[in-house]
Structure formats: structure tokens, C-alpha cells
Design a protein around this motif. Sequence first.
Motif, PDB file in Angstrom:
ATOM      1  N   VAL A 182       0.859  -1.185   0.000  1.00 49.29           N
ATOM      2  CA  VAL A 182       0.000   0.000   0.000  1.00 49.29           C
ATOM      3  C   VAL A 182       0.894   1.232   0.000  1.00 49.29           C
ATOM      4  O   VAL A 182       1.791   1.347   0.834  1.00 49.29           O
ATOM      5  CB  VAL A 182      -0.922   0.023   1.239  1.00 49.29           C
ATOM      6  N   VAL A 183       0.652   2.153  -0.935  1.00 46.47           N
ATOM      7  CA  VAL A 183       1.453   3.373  -1.023  1.00 46.47           C
ATOM      8  C   VAL A 183       0.561   4.569  -0.690  1.00 46.47           C
ATOM      9  O   VAL A 183      -0.445   4.816  -1.382  1.00 46.47           O
ATOM     10  CB  VAL A 183       2.085   3.543  -2.414  1.00 46.47           C
ATOM     11  N   ILE A 184       0.930   5.310   0.352  1.00 45.70           N
ATOM     12  CA  ILE A 184       0.145   6.449   0.834  1.00 45.70           C
ATOM     13  C   ILE A 184       0.795   7.738   0.353  1.00 45.70           C
ATOM     14  O   ILE A 184       1.980   7.963   0.599  1.00 45.70           O
ATOM     15  CB  ILE A 184       0.072   6.443   2.369  1.00 45.70           C
ATOM     16  N   PRO A 185       0.043   8.603  -0.331  1.00 45.92           N
ATOM     17  CA  PRO A 185       0.643   9.826  -0.889  1.00 45.92           C
ATOM     18  C   PRO A 185       1.000  10.860   0.169  1.00 45.92           C
ATOM     19  O   PRO A 185       0.632  10.730   1.340  1.00 45.92           O
ATOM     20  CB  PRO A 185      -0.439  10.346  -1.828  1.00 45.92           C
ATOM     21  N   GLY A 186       1.710  11.887  -0.284  1.00 44.42           N
ATOM     22  CA  GLY A 186       2.155  12.956   0.594  1.00 44.42           C
ATOM     23  C   GLY A 186       1.081  13.985   0.875  1.00 44.42           C
ATOM     24  O   GLY A 186      -0.109  13.773   0.593  1.00 44.42           O
ATOM     25  N   VAL A 187       1.492  15.124   1.383  1.00 35.38           N
ATOM     26  CA  VAL A 187       0.558  16.117   1.889  1.00 35.38           C
ATOM     27  C   VAL A 187      -0.320  16.709   0.791  1.00 35.38           C
ATOM     28  O   VAL A 187      -1.410  17.216   1.074  1.00 35.38           O
ATOM     29  CB  VAL A 187       1.324  17.233   2.641  1.00 35.38           C
ATOM     30  N   GLN A 188       0.112  16.643  -0.471  1.00 35.37           N
ATOM     31  CA  GLN A 188      -0.734  17.151  -1.548  1.00 35.37           C
ATOM     32  C   GLN A 188      -1.933  16.242  -1.775  1.00 35.37           C
ATOM     33  O   GLN A 188      -2.926  16.644  -2.379  1.00 35.37           O
ATOM     34  CB  GLN A 188       0.077  17.338  -2.834  1.00 35.37           C
ATOM     35  N   GLY A 189      -1.850  15.000  -1.314  1.00 31.61           N
ATOM     36  CA  GLY A 189      -3.014  14.126  -1.258  1.00 31.61           C
ATOM     37  C   GLY A 189      -3.360  13.336  -2.494  1.00 31.61           C
ATOM     38  O   GLY A 189      -4.260  12.499  -2.449  1.00 31.61           O
ATOM     39  N   ARG A 190      -2.663  13.546  -3.612  1.00 33.05           N
ATOM     40  CA  ARG A 190      -3.039  12.900  -4.867  1.00 33.05           C
ATOM     41  C   ARG A 190      -2.087  11.757  -5.208  1.00 33.05           C
ATOM     42  O   ARG A 190      -0.873  11.955  -5.298  1.00 33.05           O
ATOM     43  CB  ARG A 190      -3.024  13.926  -6.001  1.00 33.05           C
ATOM     44  N   TRP A 191      -2.643  10.576  -5.445  1.00 35.46           N
ATOM     45  CA  TRP A 191      -1.801   9.438  -5.792  1.00 35.46           C
ATOM     46  C   TRP A 191      -1.153   9.636  -7.160  1.00 35.46           C
ATOM     47  O   TRP A 191      -0.054   9.100  -7.406  1.00 35.46           O
ATOM     48  CB  TRP A 191      -2.607   8.140  -5.775  1.00 35.46           C
ATOM     49  N   GLU A 192      -1.782  10.414  -8.026  1.00 34.95           N
ATOM     50  CA  GLU A 192      -1.268  10.561  -9.391  1.00 34.95           C
ATOM     51  C   GLU A 192       0.125  11.189  -9.435  1.00 34.95           C
ATOM     52  O   GLU A 192       0.879  10.963 -10.386  1.00 34.95           O
ATOM     53  CB  GLU A 192      -2.231  11.398 -10.231  1.00 34.95           C
ATOM     54  N   TRP A 193       0.477  11.968  -8.416  1.00 36.21           N
ATOM     55  CA  TRP A 193       1.804  12.567  -8.377  1.00 36.21           C
ATOM     56  C   TRP A 193       2.881  11.479  -8.288  1.00 36.21           C
ATOM     57  O   TRP A 193       4.035  11.726  -8.642  1.00 36.21           O
ATOM     58  CB  TRP A 193       1.919  13.499  -7.175  1.00 36.21           C
ATOM     59  N   MET A 194       2.521  10.287  -7.830  1.00 36.77           N
ATOM     60  CA  MET A 194       3.473   9.197  -7.664  1.00 36.77           C
ATOM     61  C   MET A 194       3.445   8.205  -8.822  1.00 36.77           C
ATOM     62  O   MET A 194       4.010   7.120  -8.731  1.00 36.77           O
ATOM     63  CB  MET A 194       3.165   8.438  -6.361  1.00 36.77           C
TER      64      MET A 194
END
Length: 268
Positions: free
Chosen positions: A13-25
Motif C-alpha cells: 500500500v502506497v500512501i501519498p504525501g501532503v498534496q493528497g493525490r496518488w497521481e503525483w506518484m
Amino acid sequence: MNIVDRGSGTPIVVIPGVQGRWEWMLPAIDALAERCRVITFSLADEPTGGGRFDGRRGFECYVDQVREALDMVGVTRAAICGVSYGGLIAVAFADRHPDRTASLVLVSAPPPSWTPDARVRFFLRAPRLLTPLFMLGSLRMYPEFAAASSGIGPSLRMAVSHAWRALTHMYSPSRMAGRVGLLESIDRRRDVSRVTTPTLVVTGEPALDRVVPVAATLQYARLWPHAVVATLAHTGHLGLTTRPKAFAGLLVPFAEQAAQANTRRQVG
């Protein structure tokens, strides 16, 4: 909840950063999906995430979201990987749900002692008004793109790709500010004190991470003698997207070994 579930093999499971969007990863998600089963999502208060967010429970909604994602895809235990701010969510999940955390991976995560520095406090004063200045300040990340690629052309293409993902999956300044504020409601030191899960701490190079100092992330290694530390060379804070295959090369073997160890313990 809108969940991305790709690949097969050991679940991560990959949890995104403070910007909140998984698409950035996305580059990292694609690289991981070639070698394992990767599960990710946008944070619960993102409109596109489809999650449930209750302002009264605040930060705990993000922790609940990890459990709900595992339930939705039928996974009992998984490696829980938190990126930057997502690392704090991952630690809290490992504390609340050790039975569902096969291993823990923290990627350039702020430590439990983290408090907003002068730059962050400046942007928190008026996040919407100061958005143009924040975006202009992102130019300080260019040295990282240059270090991760060979030549001006490739580094510019990498920077443009990152900017395009950010612009087409735009962050909310007010939600980002709110997420920082939610950290005041949790006892981060208590969360860390109770975690015994096999842990991998991933950082970039000290001179290249302009967001979370590497020395700060390495506090986890001092708090947890059992933690393994790995440096993603030629990267800073964005290593999972600038060198996604190298990132997957660190993460997947660690998660696989931890999963195998868990299986042996259960059989024994």
C-alpha cells in the motif's frame, strides 16, 4: 473509495504525501506494479478519492482509509509505504493495526518531532493567496531533476513531466494546510514508541532533499534499532518519481522478505 489496484505478488500500500493525490506518484506506482501488487489512493478528503472524511476524527480518517482499502481489495496484511506526510499515516496505521502491517516503509518522511518551519508557517498564513509564490518556489527542486538524469534535455523533460502531473491533478492549498494542522491532534511520539514492525527508511541524498531534511527522516533509525536505512542515490525528496525503477528495487525485495518471514513464523 476510489482505489488503484495494479500488478500481482506481494501487496504494498502506497500512501501519498501532503498534496493528497496518488497521481503525483505515477512513475513509482507503474514501476512497483511490474514487480508486486500495488494498492494506492488519494487521501480521504480529496474529492476524487471517494473516501470518507469526518472533521471530528481528523487525521484518524487517513488511518482508517488504509484499513478500508485493504478490506476492499481483500488483503489481510501488506507492506505499508508512506511517502513524506504519508509516512506519518503509515506509522499511525502500523501502531493501530500491527496485525495487518507486514512491513513498514517510510520514504523521506518527517519525524515524530516535526513542527512547521518558518517557510511552512509562512505559507500556512494564507495558503490560497500564496499559491503562486509556492509554485514559483518549487523551482528549487530542479537540482534534483538534474542529478537524477544525464544532461539538460532529460532533466528538463523530467521536470516538465512532474509539473504536468501536478497541474493536471492539482492540489488544494487549503486542504494541504488543513492536513498539517491535523498533526496537532495526534501523539506522534506515542505512535512511534509502540511500533516493532520490520521497517525500511528510504531517503535521498542530504544535499538534494529540499523538503524534509535527510537528517530528520533518519531520526526513525535512531528510534527503531530494527530499522533498515537505504539511500536512493542521485535523488532528493522526489526519488520515487525521478528514479522509479531504482525505488522499486529497494522496496519490493524488502517487502517480499518481510512477507516470507511472516509466513515462516505463522507456519512455525
